[in-house]
Motif scaffolding. Structure first.
Motif, PDB file in Angstrom:
ATOM      1  N   PHE A  78     -13.838  12.108  26.754  1.00  0.00           N
ATOM      2  CA  PHE A  78     -15.018  12.685  26.117  1.00  0.00           C
ATOM      3  C   PHE A  78     -15.099  12.277  24.647  1.00  0.00           C
ATOM      4  O   PHE A  78     -16.172  11.975  24.138  1.00  0.00           O
ATOM      5  N   SER A  79     -13.966  12.271  23.949  1.00  0.00           N
ATOM      6  CA  SER A  79     -13.959  11.894  22.534  1.00  0.00           C
ATOM      7  C   SER A  79     -14.448  10.464  22.350  1.00  0.00           C
ATOM      8  O   SER A  79     -15.283  10.181  21.477  1.00  0.00           O
ATOM      9  N   ASN A  80     -13.939   9.537  23.158  1.00  0.00           N
ATOM     10  CA  ASN A  80     -14.377   8.145  23.052  1.00  0.00           C
ATOM     11  C   ASN A  80     -15.852   7.974  23.389  1.00  0.00           C
ATOM     12  O   ASN A  80     -16.491   7.031  22.931  1.00  0.00           O
ATOM     13  N   ALA A  81     -16.384   8.904  24.169  1.00  0.00           N
ATOM     14  CA  ALA A  81     -17.807   8.861  24.506  1.00  0.00           C
ATOM     15  C   ALA A  81     -18.676   9.532  23.451  1.00  0.00           C
ATOM     16  O   ALA A  81     -19.900   9.620  23.617  1.00  0.00           O
ATOM     17  N   GLY A  82     -18.059  10.021  22.370  1.00  0.00           N
ATOM     18  CA  GLY A  82     -18.828  10.662  21.300  1.00  0.00           C
ATOM     19  C   GLY A  82     -19.082  12.133  21.508  1.00  0.00           C
ATOM     20  O   GLY A  82     -19.965  12.708  20.853  1.00  0.00           O
ATOM     21  N   VAL A  83     -18.308  12.776  22.389  1.00  0.00           N
ATOM     22  CA  VAL A  83     -18.500  14.197  22.692  1.00  0.00           C
ATOM     23  C   VAL A  83     -17.395  15.007  22.011  1.00  0.00           C
ATOM     24  O   VAL A  83     -16.216  14.789  22.295  1.00  0.00           O
ATOM     25  N   PRO A  84     -17.722  15.951  21.116  1.00  0.00           N
ATOM     26  CA  PRO A  84     -16.694  16.825  20.530  1.00  0.00           C
ATOM     27  C   PRO A  84     -16.039  17.683  21.607  1.00  0.00           C
ATOM     28  O   PRO A  84     -16.668  18.060  22.601  1.00  0.00           O
ATOM     29  N   VAL A  85     -14.770  17.995  21.389  1.00  0.00           N
ATOM     30  CA  VAL A  85     -13.984  18.742  22.371  1.00  0.00           C
ATOM     31  C   VAL A  85     -13.281  19.893  21.671  1.00  0.00           C
ATOM     32  O   VAL A  85     -12.793  19.749  20.544  1.00  0.00           O
ATOM     33  N   PHE A  86     -13.214  21.044  22.340  1.00  0.00           N
ATOM     34  CA  PHE A  86     -12.391  22.158  21.876  1.00  0.00           C
ATOM     35  C   PHE A  86     -11.439  22.531  22.999  1.00  0.00           C
ATOM     36  O   PHE A  86     -11.861  22.738  24.143  1.00  0.00           O
ATOM     37  N   CYS A  87     -10.136  22.635  22.664  1.00  0.00           N
ATOM     38  CA  CYS A  87      -9.152  23.004  23.676  1.00  0.00           C
ATOM     39  C   CYS A  87      -8.025  23.795  23.033  1.00  0.00           C
ATOM     40  O   CYS A  87      -7.795  23.709  21.824  1.00  0.00           O
ATOM     41  N   ALA A  88      -7.335  24.570  23.833  1.00  0.00           N
ATOM     42  CA  ALA A  88      -6.209  25.380  23.361  1.00  0.00           C
ATOM     43  C   ALA A  88      -4.909  24.711  23.768  1.00  0.00           C
ATOM     44  O   ALA A  88      -4.772  24.224  24.892  1.00  0.00           O
ATOM     45  N   ASP A  89      -3.964  24.670  22.834  1.00  0.00           N
ATOM     46  CA  ASP A  89      -2.647  24.091  23.084  1.00  0.00           C
ATOM     47  C   ASP A  89      -1.679  25.228  23.346  1.00  0.00           C
ATOM     48  O   ASP A  89      -1.059  25.767  22.432  1.00  0.00           O
ATOM     49  N   VAL A  90      -1.554  25.600  24.605  1.00  0.00           N
ATOM     50  CA  VAL A  90      -0.784  26.781  24.984  1.00  0.00           C
ATOM     51  C   VAL A  90       0.712  26.542  24.854  1.00  0.00           C
ATOM     52  O   VAL A  90       1.457  27.412  24.385  1.00  0.00           O
ATOM     53  N   LYS A  91       1.190  25.350  25.245  1.00  0.00           N
ATOM     54  CA  LYS A  91       2.627  25.066  25.236  1.00  0.00           C
ATOM     55  C   LYS A  91       3.069  24.251  24.023  1.00  0.00           C
ATOM     56  O   LYS A  91       4.264  24.067  23.810  1.00  0.00           O
ATOM     57  N   PHE A 128      -6.706  20.572  13.734  1.00  0.00           N
ATOM     58  CA  PHE A 128      -5.836  21.643  14.218  1.00  0.00           C
ATOM     59  C   PHE A 128      -6.320  22.992  13.684  1.00  0.00           C
ATOM     60  O   PHE A 128      -6.630  23.132  12.506  1.00  0.00           O
ATOM     61  N   TRP A 129      -6.334  23.997  14.574  1.00  0.00           N
ATOM     62  CA  TRP A 129      -6.733  25.362  14.224  1.00  0.00           C
ATOM     63  C   TRP A 129      -5.634  26.328  14.639  1.00  0.00           C
ATOM     64  O   TRP A 129      -4.876  26.069  15.582  1.00  0.00           O
ATOM     65  N   ASP A 130      -5.561  27.446  13.946  1.00  0.00           N
ATOM     66  CA  ASP A 130      -4.565  28.469  14.268  1.00  0.00           C
ATOM     67  C   ASP A 130      -5.043  29.808  13.711  1.00  0.00           C
ATOM     68  O   ASP A 130      -5.381  29.912  12.530  1.00  0.00           O
ATOM     69  N   LEU A 131      -5.088  30.833  14.556  1.00  0.00           N
ATOM     70  CA  LEU A 131      -5.503  32.154  14.096  1.00  0.00           C
ATOM     71  C   LEU A 131      -4.588  32.677  13.003  1.00  0.00           C
ATOM     72  O   LEU A 131      -5.012  33.455  12.145  1.00  0.00           O
ATOM     73  N   TYR A 132      -3.327  32.250  13.028  1.00  0.00           N
ATOM     74  CA  TYR A 132      -2.345  32.752  12.070  1.00  0.00           C
ATOM     75  C   TYR A 132      -2.182  31.824  10.869  1.00  0.00           C
ATOM     76  O   TYR A 132      -1.405  32.127   9.960  1.00  0.00           O
ATOM     77  N   GLY A 133      -2.874  30.691  10.867  1.00  0.00           N
ATOM     78  CA  GLY A 133      -2.821  29.787   9.729  1.00  0.00           C
ATOM     79  C   GLY A 133      -1.501  29.069   9.549  1.00  0.00           C
ATOM     80  O   GLY A 133      -1.223  28.558   8.461  1.00  0.00           O
ATOM     81  N   GLU A 134      -0.680  28.997  10.590  1.00  0.00           N
ATOM     82  CA  GLU A 134       0.641  28.376  10.475  1.00  0.00           C
ATOM     83  C   GLU A 134       0.639  26.924  10.947  1.00  0.00           C
ATOM     84  O   GLU A 134       1.240  26.057  10.309  1.00  0.00           O
ATOM     85  N   LYS A 135      -0.035  26.637  12.056  1.00  0.00           N
ATOM     86  CA  LYS A 135      -0.040  25.285  12.620  1.00  0.00           C
ATOM     87  C   LYS A 135      -1.428  24.661  12.612  1.00  0.00           C
ATOM     88  O   LYS A 135      -1.671  23.688  13.332  1.00  0.00           O
ATOM     89  N   GLY A 136      -2.303  25.224  11.821  1.00  0.00           N
ATOM     90  CA  GLY A 136      -3.659  24.698  11.745  1.00  0.00           C
ATOM     91  C   GLY A 136      -4.477  25.504  10.756  1.00  0.00           C
ATOM     92  O   GLY A 136      -3.985  26.451  10.137  1.00  0.00           O
ATOM     93  N   HIS A 137      -5.719  25.126  10.597  1.00  0.00           N
ATOM     94  CA  HIS A 137      -6.617  25.830   9.694  1.00  0.00           C
ATOM     95  C   HIS A 137      -6.953  27.199  10.281  1.00  0.00           C
ATOM     96  O   HIS A 137      -7.101  27.356  11.495  1.00  0.00           O
ATOM     97  N   LEU A 254      -6.543  24.212  19.259  1.00  0.00           N
ATOM     98  CA  LEU A 254      -6.124  25.534  18.814  1.00  0.00           C
ATOM     99  C   LEU A 254      -4.660  25.755  19.168  1.00  0.00           C
ATOM    100  O   LEU A 254      -4.276  25.692  20.338  1.00  0.00           O
ATOM    101  N   ALA A 255      -3.822  25.981  18.156  1.00  0.00           N
ATOM    102  CA  ALA A 255      -2.417  26.303  18.408  1.00  0.00           C
ATOM    103  C   ALA A 255      -2.346  27.695  19.022  1.00  0.00           C
ATOM    104  O   ALA A 255      -2.642  28.687  18.371  1.00  0.00           O
ATOM    105  N   ALA A 256      -1.944  27.765  20.288  1.00  0.00           N
ATOM    106  CA  ALA A 256      -1.995  29.037  21.018  1.00  0.00           C
ATOM    107  C   ALA A 256      -0.638  29.487  21.518  1.00  0.00           C
ATOM    108  O   ALA A 256      -0.556  30.466  22.262  1.00  0.00           O
ATOM    109  N   ASP A 257       0.443  28.806  21.118  1.00  0.00           N
ATOM    110  CA  ASP A 257       1.756  29.210  21.619  1.00  0.00           C
ATOM    111  C   ASP A 257       2.125  30.611  21.141  1.00  0.00           C
ATOM    112  O   ASP A 257       2.640  31.433  21.903  1.00  0.00           O
ATOM    113  N   LYS A 258       1.862  30.923  19.870  1.00  0.00           N
ATOM    114  CA  LYS A 258       2.121  32.266  19.356  1.00  0.00           C
ATOM    115  C   LYS A 258       1.030  33.242  19.800  1.00  0.00           C
ATOM    116  O   LYS A 258       1.301  34.408  20.099  1.00  0.00           O
TER     117      LYS A 258
END
Length: 543
Positions: A78-91, A128-137, A254-258
Motif C-alpha cells: 500500500f505504501s508503494n502505491a501511495g496509500v498511507p497506512v496505520f498499524c499497531a505493533d503489538v509484539k 512512530f507513535w506511542d501513547l506513553y511517548g517512549e517509543k514514538g511521538h 503505533l508502539a502497542a507492546d506496553k
C-alpha cells in the motif's frame, strides 16, 4: 482533506530508487504472493486490486503462522502505491518496516519458490507513535472528542453509570465546559455529586452512588496510564495520512507492546481513531485506491464483552467508512473473534493455518472455510489445518467486486527488515519525522477544571465579603444633625438606611462554597439550552 507530505528527508531504498518490480505492483494491483497447484508447482501471482482496497479485509491465523509478516507485506504494498497506512505493533517486531531488509537464507528461498526476481530490499517512510511517548511521538485526544459511548466502554460502565456519563457530557456541552483531560471530568463529576438532586429534576436521575463508582474507575484508569492519553495537543488525523514527496504513503506504526497491558484502552483507542476518520473525512465514493488503510491487530480485544450497541455501531462505521476511502483490515487469531455482522463487510481474506484441537477451534476452521469461494482442486477445511508458516488461503475482490476463487498461496517475503529496529535506529527515524516536536510537549489550556475552580473562588470571595459586612457594627448618627456642603450633593435629604434583613430561621445552614459555584454552573446550563455540540455516530465530536 488535503493530504500532507513528508519532507525531503524521506528514507530511500538501497538502490536509490522508489520503483518496485512489475510483479509487485502491476496495473494498480498489490502483489501478495504466488499460489500453488496441487503438485506444488507455481500457479499464478495473487493480487489485491487497489480499487477494492477500501472494501476492508481480514487476516487470521494461529500464533506463529505468519500473520505479522503478511501485515508487513500488505503495508509495504500500500505504501508503494501511495496509500498511507496505520498499524499497531503489538509484539515490537513490526517496527522493522522502517529499516532496509537484510539478506537471509529463508527469505531468498521463498523468493526463489515464488519466482520473485529480482528480490530487492527497501526501507519505508515510517512515523512512530506511542501513547506513553517512549517509543514514538505522543498520541492524545480529549475527553470531549472521545465521547460518552467510548468512554463508557473504556471504563466498563454499567447502564446506570453510562447514563450518568451521558448527562455529564450534556452538561459540559451546554455549559461551555471543555472536557480535555481526566481532571476536567473529575471536577465535573464532583459538581454532579454535590448537586445530584437539582440535576435529576432537569436531566433525569443522577445517582450519587453511580457518580462515586465512575470516580473510582477514573482513578483506576489514571493508574493504568490513561491520563497520558487524554489532553492536548490532540492528534490531527491528517498527520496519519501523509505521503512522501515521491508519492509513497507514510506508514504510521503505533508502539502497542506496553499498551497491550491495558487491552480495553488499546481497543477503545483504535476504535476512537476509526470514529475520527469517519467523522472527519469527506465522502469520495469508490476511489482508484484507498485514502488510508487501517490495520486493527488483535481485533478480538475490540469485541470482547462489548455491549450490543457498541458492536452495532462498529458494524455501522465499518460499513459506511468505505465510501470515505478508508480500508479497515482486522488481524486476529480466530475468525470467530469478529462478529458476523462485521465479518460480512470484509471482502479481502488472508487465512493462515488454524489448529483444530478443541470444539471451538473446529468450528473456527469450518467458519473460515465456508467464507471462501470454493476451489474444486482442494477442500478448504482440510487445507487450513495443513498450511505451513508464511502460507495462506487468499481470496480478494476482483472484476465487479466479486470474491476470487480461493487459492493456496505462498506469501512473498518483505522488502524491509523482518524483526525490530534498534533503539538508536528508532531515535534516528523519529528525529527526521515530519511531526517531530508537534506532539511531544503537553499543553494545558483553560478547561472545565479551571473554570469550575475560578467560579468556586469567586463564590468563596463573595461569601467572605458578605460575612465581613455582617460582622461590622451598625453605624449610628451622632446627635440629630450632620454637616452639609452645598453643591456636593449633601444638601439633598439624607438617604434612609436600608431596612434590616431578617435573620435566618433556626436550623438554616448557609450553602457551601462548592454549592454556590455549582449553582452558578447550573444557571449557565439553564441559559444555554440549544448550544449542545454535535456528536457523531460513536459519540465523538464532529469537527
Amino acid at each position: 482533506m488535503a493530504e500532507a507530505t513528508l519532507g525531503p528527508e524521506s528514507r530511500r531504498s538501497a538502490s536509490g530508487s522508489f520503483n518496485v518490480t512489475e510483479s509487485l505492483l502491476q496495473d494498480g494491483k498489490l502483489y501478495i504472493g504466488t499460489s500453488r497447484k496441487p503438485d506444488d508447482t507455481n500457479n499464478k501471482p495473487e493480487y489485491l486490486d487497489l480499487k477494492f482496497g477500501n472494501r476492508h479485509g481480514l487476516v487470521t491465523g494461529a500464533t506463529g503462522t505468519g500473520k505479522t509478516v503478511t501485515l508487513q507485506v500488505l503495508a509495504e504494498g500500500f505504501s508503494n502505491a501511495g496509500v498511507p497506512v496505520f498499524c499497531a505493533d503489538v509484539k515490537g517486531d513490526l517496527s522493522g518496516i522502517g529499516a532496509i531488509g537484510e539478506p537471509k537464507d529463508f527469505l531468498q528461498k521463498r523468493a526463489d519458490q515464488i519466482g520473485l526476481t529480482p528480490y530487492e530490499f527497501q526501507e519505508f517512510p515510517v512515523i512512530f507513535w506511542d501513547l506513553y511517548g517512549e517509543k514514538g511521538h505522543r498520541v492524545r485526544t480529549t475527553i470531549s472528542e472521545m465521547g460518552p459511548l467510548l468512554l463508557s466502554r473504556l471504563m466498563n460502565a454499567t447502564d446506570a453509570q453510562e447514563g450518568v456519563i451521558n448527562i455529564a457530557f450534556k452538561i459540559a456541552d451546554q455549559g461551555g465546559l471543555p472536557l480535555l483531560d481526566l481532571k476536567d471530568f473529575q471536577a465535573l463529576l464532583n459538581y454532579m455529586g454535590e448537586n445530584a438532586s437539582t440535576l435529576s429534576n432537569q436531566f433525569g436521575f443522577v445517582s450519587k452512588a453511580s457518580v462515586g463508582s465512575i470516580q473510582r474507575e477514573l482513578l483506576i484508569l489514571e493508574q493504568q496510564g490513561a491520563e497520558q492519553f487524554f489532553g492536548e495537543p490532540a492528534l490531527k488525523i491528517s498527520d496519519i495520512m501523509r505521503t512522501t514527496n515521491d508519492g509513497r504513503g507514510a506508514i504510521s506504526v503505533l508502539a502497542a507492546d506496553k499498551l497491550m497491558m491495558n487491552p480495553r484502552l488499546y481497543g477503545t483507542f483504535l476504535l476512537w481513531m476509526l470514529s475520527e476518520l469517519f467523522e472527519v473525512l469527506p465522502e469520495v465514493g469508490d476511489p482508484e485506491k484507498p485514502k488510508l488503510v487501517f490495520f486493527f491487530d488483535e481485533a478480538h480485544l475490540l469485541f470482547n464483552d462489548a455491549p450490543k450497541v457498541l458492536t452495532e455501531r462498529v458494524e455501522q462505521v465499518v460499513r459506511l467508512i468505505r465510501s470515505k476511502g478508508v480500508g479497515v483490515y482486522f488481524v486476529t487469531q480466530n475468525p470467530l473473534d469478529v462478529p458476523e455482522t462485521v465479518l460480512a463487510q470484509l471482502g479481502n481474506r488472508v487465512q493462515h493455518a488454524l489448529r483444530a484441537y478443541t470444539p471451538r477451534e473446529q468450528k473456527a476452521v469450518k467458519t473460515a472455510a465456508d467464507t471462501f469461494r470454493p476451489n474444486p482442486e482442494f477442500n478448504c477445511a482440510d487445507v487450513i489445518t495443513q498450511l505451513g508458516t508464511g502460507e495462506a488461503l487468499v481470496s480478494t475482490l476482483e472484476g465487479k467486486g466479486a470474491p476470487s476463487m480461493v487459492e493456496r498461496t505462498l506469501v512473498r517475503p518483505p522488502a524491509s527488515r523482518v524483526g525490530p529496529v534498534t533503539d538508536a535506529e528508532r531515535k534516528d527515524i523519529m528525529k527526521v519525522s515530519p511531526v517531530a516536536g508537534l506532539y511531544d510537549e503537553d499543553f494545558d489550556r483553560e478547561s472545565a477544571y479551571e473554570i469550575l475552580m475560578a467560579r468556586a473562588k469567586k463564590a468563596a470571595d463573595s461569601v467572605a465579603a458578605q460575612e465581613q459586612a455582617d460582622a461590622q457594627p451598625e453605624e449610628k448618627p451622632a446627635g440629630g444633625s450632620r454637616w452639609t456642603l452645598p453643591g456636593f450633593g449633601d444638601d439633598e435629604p439624607a438617604a434612609q438606611p436600608a431596612p434590616k434583613q431578617p435573620k435566618p430561621r433556626a436550623g438554616y445552614q448557609r450553602e457551601t462554597v462548592a454549592e454556590a459555584a455549582m449553582k452558578s454552573v447550573a444557571r449557565t446550563v439553564a441559559s444555554s439550552l440549544g448550544r449542545a455540540l454535535v456528536r457523531g455516530i460513536l459519540g465523538s465530536l464532529r469537527r
